[in-house]
Design a protein around this motif. Structure first.
Motif, PDB file in Angstrom:
ATOM      1  N   PHE A  90       0.385  -1.230   0.193  1.00  0.00           N
ATOM      2  CA  PHE A  90       0.642  -0.148   0.013  1.00  0.00           C
ATOM      3  C   PHE A  90       0.633   1.254  -0.240  1.00  0.00           C
ATOM      4  CE2 PHE A  90      -3.583  -2.435   1.431  1.00  0.00           C
ATOM      5  CZ  PHE A  90      -4.069  -2.287   0.779  1.00  0.00           C
ATOM      6  N   THR A 149       1.505  -1.376  15.220  1.00  0.00           N
ATOM      7  CA  THR A 149       1.178  -1.421  13.742  1.00  0.00           C
ATOM      8  C   THR A 149      -0.337  -1.869  13.781  1.00  0.00           C
ATOM      9  OG1 THR A 149       1.858  -3.902  14.373  1.00  0.00           O
ATOM     10  CG2 THR A 149       3.520  -1.522  13.385  1.00  0.00           C
ATOM     11  N   ALA A 150      -1.446  -2.423  13.260  1.00  0.00           N
ATOM     12  CA  ALA A 150      -2.310  -2.974  13.433  1.00  0.00           C
ATOM     13  C   ALA A 150      -1.888  -4.631  13.484  1.00  0.00           C
ATOM     14  CB  ALA A 150      -2.933  -2.909  11.263  1.00  0.00           C
ATOM     15  N   HIS A 192      -5.776 -10.721   5.783  1.00  0.00           N
ATOM     16  CA  HIS A 192      -3.757  -9.625   6.337  1.00  0.00           C
ATOM     17  C   HIS A 192      -3.588 -11.190   6.553  1.00  0.00           C
ATOM     18  CE1 HIS A 192      -0.129  -7.777   7.551  1.00  0.00           C
ATOM     19  NE2 HIS A 192      -0.613  -7.833   6.364  1.00  0.00           N
ATOM     20  N   SER A 194      -1.513 -10.743   9.457  1.00  0.00           N
ATOM     21  CA  SER A 194      -1.633 -10.462  10.834  1.00  0.00           C
ATOM     22  C   SER A 194      -2.748 -11.012  11.715  1.00  0.00           C
ATOM     23  CB  SER A 194      -1.559  -8.676  11.051  1.00  0.00           C
ATOM     24  OG  SER A 194      -2.866  -8.552  10.462  1.00  0.00           O
ATOM     25  N   THR A 245     -12.602  -7.970   6.771  1.00  0.00           N
ATOM     26  CA  THR A 245     -11.625  -6.483   6.382  1.00  0.00           C
ATOM     27  C   THR A 245     -12.705  -5.672   5.602  1.00  0.00           C
ATOM     28  OG1 THR A 245     -10.254  -8.367   6.146  1.00  0.00           O
ATOM     29  CG2 THR A 245      -9.526  -6.090   5.073  1.00  0.00           C
ATOM     30  N   THR A 249      -5.894  -7.350   1.369  1.00  0.00           N
ATOM     31  CA  THR A 249      -4.752  -6.445   1.734  1.00  0.00           C
ATOM     32  C   THR A 249      -4.324  -6.962  -0.405  1.00  0.00           C
ATOM     33  OG1 THR A 249      -3.887  -6.798   3.416  1.00  0.00           O
ATOM     34  CG2 THR A 249      -2.522  -6.750   1.388  1.00  0.00           C
ATOM     35  N   ASP A 274     -11.083  -5.287  10.111  1.00  0.00           N
ATOM     36  CA  ASP A 274     -10.070  -4.793   9.714  1.00  0.00           C
ATOM     37  C   ASP A 274      -9.953  -4.411   8.978  1.00  0.00           C
ATOM     38  OD1 ASP A 274      -7.316  -4.291   9.055  1.00  0.00           O
ATOM     39  OD2 ASP A 274      -7.358  -6.876   8.900  1.00  0.00           O
ATOM     40  N   ALA A 276      -7.463  -1.511   8.277  1.00  0.00           N
ATOM     41  CA  ALA A 276      -6.088  -1.053   8.548  1.00  0.00           C
ATOM     42  C   ALA A 276      -6.184   0.104   7.365  1.00  0.00           C
ATOM     43  CB  ALA A 276      -5.334  -1.923   8.552  1.00  0.00           C
ATOM     44  N   TYR A 277      -5.959  -0.893   5.882  1.00  0.00           N
ATOM     45  CA  TYR A 277      -5.872   0.389   5.177  1.00  0.00           C
ATOM     46  C   TYR A 277      -7.157   1.260   4.523  1.00  0.00           C
ATOM     47  CZ  TYR A 277      -6.072   0.796   0.286  1.00  0.00           C
ATOM     48  OH  TYR A 277      -6.387   2.490  -1.631  1.00  0.00           O
ATOM     49  N   LYS A 306      -1.558   4.521   7.357  1.00  0.00           N
ATOM     50  CA  LYS A 306      -1.510   3.768   5.591  1.00  0.00           C
ATOM     51  C   LYS A 306      -1.698   5.210   5.255  1.00  0.00           C
ATOM     52  CE  LYS A 306      -2.000  -1.608   6.042  1.00  0.00           C
ATOM     53  NZ  LYS A 306      -0.701  -1.395   6.573  1.00  0.00           N
TER      54      LYS A 306
HETATM   55  N1  PLP Z   1      -3.657  -5.410   7.624  1.00  0.00           N
HETATM   56  C1  PLP Z   1      -4.659  -5.437   6.461  1.00  0.00           C
HETATM   57  C2  PLP Z   1      -5.412  -5.339   5.814  1.00  0.00           C
HETATM   58  C3  PLP Z   1      -3.287  -4.715   6.249  1.00  0.00           C
HETATM   59  O1  PLP Z   1      -3.842  -4.409   4.709  1.00  0.00           O
HETATM   60  C4  PLP Z   1      -2.232  -4.592   6.376  1.00  0.00           C
HETATM   61  C5  PLP Z   1      -1.020  -3.925   6.048  1.00  0.00           C
HETATM   62  O2  PLP Z   1      -1.029  -2.959   4.726  1.00  0.00           O
HETATM   63  C6  PLP Z   1      -2.090  -4.707   8.254  1.00  0.00           C
HETATM   64  C7  PLP Z   1      -3.192  -5.198   8.614  1.00  0.00           C
HETATM   65  C8  PLP Z   1      -0.700  -4.960   9.068  1.00  0.00           C
HETATM   66  O3  PLP Z   1      -0.692  -3.660   9.094  1.00  0.00           O
HETATM   67  P1  PLP Z   1       0.629  -2.796  10.467  1.00  0.00           P
HETATM   68  O4  PLP Z   1       2.123  -3.302   9.145  1.00  0.00           O
HETATM   69  O5  PLP Z   1       0.315  -1.943  10.302  1.00  0.00           O
HETATM   70  O6  PLP Z   1       0.642  -3.971  10.900  1.00  0.00           O
END
Ligand code: PLP
Length: 483
Positions: A90, A149-150, A192, A194, A245, A249, A274, A276-277, A306
């Motif tokens: 991203f 971070t996410a 993602h 994560s 989400t 991603t 989620d 995050a983006y 982000k």
């Molecule tokens: N969730 C989504 C949808 C993502 O796209 C990303 C990273 O691109 C994350 C979580 C993880 O993000 P982070 O790097 O802040 O942990």
């Protein structure tokens, strides 16, 4: 003016001032000329290591020569995330005003564990996160907390969901217990990584993660989620958390949160969204339909680092009941007990970390400097540019779109007539462009097909940068990116 390193104490203030002005000039030049750098660092692995001494200097060095080494050694090994043609993964970037936030936060160097040790960080965090909540049109019950971070925000959300399941896991753990069934976490197959890492970290294990199939738009199929949950319950498993989400991603697809909220409500399962983006787009009224159902979530993660022009790192976890995090994590040793003050919020109660950086400052700077309208304009423009790029793809006989474009990510590939191995062609095309330094693209696989991803999100991006990528793609293709 002295440049000698003093025998004791800090750098003399006159040197700090001298070098401080140089550093600010350096950064201003960097931002001004960022587009002249190759986007991806052109160095080979170990180039930097090979050029650095293997042990630390015995005596302090003149800071001027340290700064000179930034140009000589560090800069060539930088991949420029702030470059307007960084379109991989991203595209995220910092605003200059965000850098000021980092400079001042580093100067205060506070560890925001207790209100007492850091009233400014604790209270500014509450205020600025409530601003952001309102900007995103989230209900008033949501209260936020900043993590790095996410990945870490989501890990904390799942930990809260795990604690809420009622097995006293924070005290008794999970190992050696016959009374804890397999706890299940659900998400789409496009989630993602994560989330996978969270279940590893929390001792739930990867087998606790059930990934649900998606439709042709890469969105979770709610009927399949409902079926999976029923099936698990019948088999004695315990669903604890569902993670849709908004802005996946790979493709930035949007899972149907409203339908998923119905399922979670029926079974009393924690709903963690989620975003995050794409969460930043919730500040634009015309994107709010994507967030329908978020008001029913237990927790939501959004990353200002982000797409809100705030330097890495700053992730926000909004919870409907922030005490759920406290239930999972609060622990106050004697040396951190405070007395003689009214009840206050202590950041350390809401997660793994004790000391926490003063991250709210940079977000406060960014929101105040640009204003809500300024931030909306920038995100809106990025989405327009992405749609413009997508329309070029659609109009070209040599390229095709591979996924819808709900935000500012375009998934596409070259598909010229007469080429058998399109995967190999597109991989070469991407590698050629990345090696040229003109732009950075990344990829994913969709339905088994190698797919190029172009993300638009830099605060410095303009239409001409997208034109440059488009021309470059066509030129590399014509020159035999496929040959
Ligand atoms: N969730 C989504 C949808 C993502 O796209 C990303 C990273 O691109 C994350 C979580 C993880 O993000 P982070 O790097 O802040 O942990």
């Amino acid at each position: 003016m002295s440049s000698e390193t003093p025998k004791t104490g800090d750098m003399p203030v006159e040197d700090f001032r001298k070098y401080g002005y140089q550093v600010v000039d350096w950064i201003a030049n960097y931002f001004e000329h960022i587009g002249e750098n190759p986007v991806l660092s052109q160095v080979e692995p170990n180039w930097l290591k090979g050029n650095l001494p293997i042990s630390a200097p015995e005596n302090g060095e003149d800071f001027g020569s340290v700064l000179a080494d930034v140009d000589r050694l560090i800069l060539p090994a930088v991949t420029h995330w702030n470059h307007p043609n960084f379109h991989g993964l991203f595209s995220t970037s910092t605003s200059s005003v965000g850098v000021f936030g980092e400079m001042l936060a580093a100067s205060f160097d506070m560890k925001a564990m207790l209100w007492r040790t850091s009233p400014a960080s604790t209270e500014l965090e509450d205020v600025v996160l409530d601003w952001l909540r309102q900007m995103m049109a989230l209900p008033e019950q949501f209260e936020g907390i900043i993590y790095d971070t996410a990945s870490v925000s989501t890990m904390h959300a799942i930990a809260a969901a795990r604690e809420k399941a009622g097995f006293g896991i924070r005290d008794k753990g999970m190992s050696g217990r016959a009374d804890v069934p397999l706890l299940r976490v659900y998400c789409s197959e496009h989630v993602h990584s994560s989330i996978d890492k969270s279940v590893i970290t929390l001792g739930l294990g990867l087998r606790s993660l059930r990934k649900i199939a998606c439709n042709e738009r890469f969105e979770i199929i709610p009927e399949q989620l409902a079926e999976a949950i029923n099936d698990d319950i019948e088999n004695g498993l315990l669903p604890i958390c569902v993670i849709p989400t908004i802005g996946t991603t790979s493709t930035s697809s949007v899972d149907p949160v409203e339908a998923i909220a119905d399922i979670c409500e029926k079974h009393g399962i924690w709903l963690h969204v989620d975003t995050a983006y794409a969460g930043s787009t919730a500040i634009l009224p015309e994107f709010r339909h994507h967030f329908k159902g978020c008001e029913r979530a237990d927790s939501i993660v959004v990353n200002p680092h982000k797409w809100l022009f705030t330097p890495f790192d700053l992730s926000v976890l909004y919870c409907k009941d922030l005490n759920a995090l406290k239930d999972a994590f609060s622990l106050v040793p004697e040396y951190l007990k405070t007395s003689g003050e009214p009840p206050v919020k202590n950041g350390m109660d809401y997660g793994v970390q004790l000391g926490r950086r003063f991250r709210a400052l940079k977000l406060w700077f960014v929101i105040r400097y640009f204003g809500v309208e300024g931030l909306q304009n920038r995100i809106r423009e990025h989405c327009r540019l992405a749609r413009l790029f997508a329309s070029r793809v659609e109009e070209s006989p040599d390229f095709e779109l591979m996924a819808p474009v709900p935000f500012a990510l375009v998934c596409f590939r070259a598909c010229p007539a007469g080429v058998d191995d399109l995967d190999a062609l597109n991989e070469r095309l991407m590698n050629d462009i990345n090696a040229s330094g003109e732009a950075y693209l990344s990829h994913t696989k969709l339905n088994g097909k190698f797919t190029l991803r172009l993300s638009v999100g830099s605060i410095r991006v303009e239409e001409r940068h997208l034109t440059k990528v488009w021309d470059s793609l066509n030129r590399h293709l014509a020159e035999g990116g496929g040959a």
